[in-house]
Scaffold this active site. Sequence first.
Site: not given
Ligand code: IPE
Ligand code: IPE
Ligand code: MG
Length: 232
Positions: A6-7, A9, A23, A51-53, A117, A180, A182
């Site tokens: 995550d992170g 963005g 990304h 994710s599915t979301e 692996l 969390r 997620s």
């Molecule tokens: C979780 O990250 C899904 C993936 C890493 C693919 P999100 O950025 O989608 O999670 P939330 O929305 O912060 O819970």
């Molecule tokens: C995780 O990074 C990658 C995916 C969920 C695809 P994010 O895109 O969720 O990055 P943030 O959470 O917005 O920083």
């Molecule tokens: Mg995120």
Amino acid sequence: MALILDGNGRWAKKRGLPRQMGHKKGCETVEQIVEDAARLGIRYLTVYGFSTENWKRPEEEVGALMQLFRYYTKRLLKIAVESNVRVRMIGERSRFAPDIVEGINTLEEKTKDNTGLTFVIAVNYGGRDEITRAVKRVMRDCREGKISESDMTEQVFASYLDTAGIPDPDLLIRTSGELRLSNYLLWQLAYSEIYVTDCLWPDFNKEELLEAIRQYNKRERRFGGVGKMETK
Ligand code: IPE
Ligand code: IPE
Ligand code: MG
């Protein structure tokens, strides 16, 4: 080991770049970590890629992620062959474009006999979706007389999940500080140790990975029992 990367963005935002650039850098980090994990002798690494979301995100971002996915499945094949890595995908893949599905199938097929692996990528993955699809398969097998109520155990149910044959993670790492799950591996993470780092995914590296493992090694796992101190 399971990873919520995550992170991406936030990493881009900090630099005044579009999220897509985060990304892209994140994909490079995935490649590097796969190589590091293979060399460190980690047996299973499951990474949450989409994710599915995540379909809720702007069309432009979803499109960019699909493009990256297309490109990196090809690159990953080369890395997997070189590093003796077996690749598996979990999640519901029929929602992807046919050429992406084909790329996934090729990747799995061409690496299935590798003995190093096992790198598992969760795409269009959601824990609830996985469990729901598993229940549907159980119901179908029940209707066809392949299984009956008295056959059902936790082990049997686990064999209906996308992760059939993959051991439950000992350690879950989440980058970027969010506390969390997620919707990740809801069944499989029942007793995993959780490690959260503030490091943004594109900045994650081998040192960060080793630190997570060091922290894990200090934990006392109880699985519902009593601690070592109490039994003395
Ligand atoms: C979780 O990250 C899904 C993936 C890493 C693919 P999100 O950025 O989608 O999670 P939330 O929305 O912060 O819970
Ligand atoms: C995780 O990074 C990658 C995916 C969920 C695809 P994010 O895109 O969720 O990055 P943030 O959470 O917005 O920083
Ligand atoms: Mg995120």
